[in-house]
Design an enzyme around this catalytic site. Sequence first.
Site, mmCIF file in Angstrom:
data_model
loop_
_atom_site.group_PDB
_atom_site.id
_atom_site.type_symbol
_atom_site.label_atom_id
_atom_site.label_comp_id
_atom_site.label_asym_id
_atom_site.label_seq_id
_atom_site.Cartn_x
_atom_site.Cartn_y
_atom_site.Cartn_z
ATOM 1 N N GLY A 41 4.914 1.902 -11.000
ATOM 2 C CA GLY A 41 4.094 3.111 -10.996
ATOM 3 C C GLY A 41 4.089 3.851 -12.319
ATOM 4 O O GLY A 41 3.662 5.001 -12.397
ATOM 5 N N HIS A 96 12.963 -2.662 -1.073
ATOM 6 C CA HIS A 96 12.151 -2.106 -2.164
ATOM 7 C C HIS A 96 12.958 -1.017 -2.877
ATOM 8 O O HIS A 96 13.707 -0.279 -2.242
ATOM 9 C CB HIS A 96 10.840 -1.538 -1.619
ATOM 10 C CG HIS A 96 9.863 -1.226 -2.698
ATOM 11 N ND1 HIS A 96 9.947 -0.072 -3.446
ATOM 12 C CD2 HIS A 96 8.806 -1.928 -3.192
ATOM 13 C CE1 HIS A 96 8.973 -0.084 -4.350
ATOM 14 N NE2 HIS A 96 8.265 -1.190 -4.210
ATOM 15 N N GLU A 124 12.199 1.796 -3.918
ATOM 16 C CA GLU A 124 11.995 3.160 -3.388
ATOM 17 C C GLU A 124 12.874 3.401 -2.164
ATOM 18 O O GLU A 124 13.335 4.517 -1.930
ATOM 19 C CB GLU A 124 10.506 3.375 -3.084
ATOM 20 C CG GLU A 124 9.707 3.524 -4.386
ATOM 21 C CD GLU A 124 8.267 3.044 -4.325
ATOM 22 O OE1 GLU A 124 7.739 2.841 -3.222
ATOM 23 O OE2 GLU A 124 7.674 2.851 -5.411
ATOM 24 N N SER A 128 3.455 -2.349 -12.116
ATOM 25 C CA SER A 128 2.260 -2.097 -12.939
ATOM 26 C C SER A 128 1.463 -3.365 -13.242
ATOM 27 O O SER A 128 0.936 -3.507 -14.349
ATOM 28 C CB SER A 128 2.638 -1.355 -14.224
ATOM 29 O OG SER A 128 3.238 -0.108 -13.916
ATOM 30 N N GLY A 174 1.405 -2.720 -6.326
ATOM 31 C CA GLY A 174 1.366 -1.389 -5.734
ATOM 32 C C GLY A 174 0.008 -0.753 -5.949
ATOM 33 O O GLY A 174 -0.972 -1.056 -5.263
ATOM 34 N N GLY A 175 -0.083 0.136 -6.940
ATOM 35 C CA GLY A 175 -1.290 0.926 -7.185
ATOM 36 C C GLY A 175 -2.585 0.120 -7.165
ATOM 37 O O GLY A 175 -3.568 0.518 -6.522
ATOM 38 N N TRP A 186 0.815 -1.218 0.000
ATOM 39 C CA TRP A 186 0.000 0.000 0.000
ATOM 40 C C TRP A 186 0.850 1.270 0.000
ATOM 41 O O TRP A 186 0.303 2.373 -0.116
ATOM 42 C CB TRP A 186 -0.948 0.000 1.208
ATOM 43 C CG TRP A 186 -1.959 -1.102 1.213
ATOM 44 C CD1 TRP A 186 -2.112 -2.101 0.287
ATOM 45 C CD2 TRP A 186 -2.972 -1.327 2.204
ATOM 46 N NE1 TRP A 186 -3.145 -2.926 0.641
ATOM 47 C CE2 TRP A 186 -3.702 -2.477 1.820
ATOM 48 C CE3 TRP A 186 -3.340 -0.673 3.392
ATOM 49 C CZ2 TRP A 186 -4.761 -2.974 2.570
ATOM 50 C CZ3 TRP A 186 -4.398 -1.173 4.135
ATOM 51 C CH2 TRP A 186 -5.101 -2.320 3.725
ATOM 52 N N LYS A 187 2.149 1.108 0.168
ATOM 53 C CA LYS A 187 3.075 2.263 0.208
ATOM 54 C C LYS A 187 2.557 3.308 1.197
ATOM 55 O O LYS A 187 1.966 2.945 2.209
ATOM 56 C CB LYS A 187 3.301 2.812 -1.208
ATOM 57 C CG LYS A 187 3.774 1.696 -2.157
ATOM 58 C CD LYS A 187 4.313 2.184 -3.476
ATOM 59 C CE LYS A 187 4.738 0.985 -4.321
ATOM 60 N NZ LYS A 187 5.320 1.354 -5.612
HETATM 61 P P1 13P Z 1 2.893 -0.510 -8.990
HETATM 62 O O1 13P Z 1 2.061 -1.781 -9.024
HETATM 63 O O2 13P Z 1 2.127 0.681 -8.556
HETATM 64 O O3 13P Z 1 3.671 -0.324 -10.242
HETATM 65 O O4 13P Z 1 3.988 -0.748 -7.813
HETATM 66 C C1 13P Z 1 4.737 -1.902 -7.790
HETATM 67 C C2 13P Z 1 5.483 -1.948 -6.512
HETATM 68 O O5 13P Z 1 6.387 -1.168 -6.282
HETATM 69 C C3 13P Z 1 5.066 -2.937 -5.506
HETATM 70 O O6 13P Z 1 5.997 -3.015 -4.478
#
Ligand code: 13P
Length: 252
Positions: free
Chosen positions: A171, A93, A95, A209, A230-231, A7-8
Amino acid sequence: MFVAGNWKMHTDHRAASRLASEVVRLTEPDARVVDVVVCPPAVWLEAVREQVRNSRVTLGAQNVFPGETGAFTGEVSPLMLKGVGCTYVIVGHSERRQYFNESDAFVGEKVKQVMKHEMTPILCVGESLEERDADNAETVVGRQLTGGLGGVSLKHGNQLVVAYEPVWAIGTGRTASPEQAQAMHAFIRENLIARFGAEYNVPILYGGSVKPDNATDLFSQPDIDGGLIGGASLDAESFAAIVRAAADSARR
Ligand code: 13P
């Protein structure tokens, strides 16, 4: 098959509880054949634990500090994550590597600490676009695996999950093609077998994605064991549709 939602830094208290309870409800039939994990922000772990308590959905954290207690202002230890009910912890991760300068060695310390406390690290690896264009993708991922897994030994396959997340696909709406992802997953599989032996079936997830409309093609690849989402994990219907794609692939 295995599907985890990262969920970031999204959701507030109410949204986190609601999303978790919807995920429990919508994934109920498929969570019998797919390991379903939700990874909310640390402050909502307890609220989300209440929602998933009597279900097959399990709880994961997005990050951890590699030490038990001490003067590390702002950090969260593996003991704390274990105490709040986490089964999984995402480590390394991109990020975190990119914005917080986490090195391969630091990520490796986290992996060991998470395992020491009997949780399962979801170790993320993946190259940038520059690295891929320079034909260095496998070198980079190999180095991240060595940094993350050096000195690690396994007693069973459930102790580790690896997620391949190409940085250029996170993302951006631009996924790796199923063939590109499969090629890297096969490389990671070989690396893990050389490292630990063929008897451990470490799940290798694809992240970047993943959406309901591309999940089936990705999950039908032989070395893709699920996704780190993620999203699309912020919308219970989308996340459940991805879990369903994983369940269909498991049942085939
Ligand atoms: P997205 O699915 O938003 O591209 O993010 C992937 C992600 O970083 C999951 O850890």
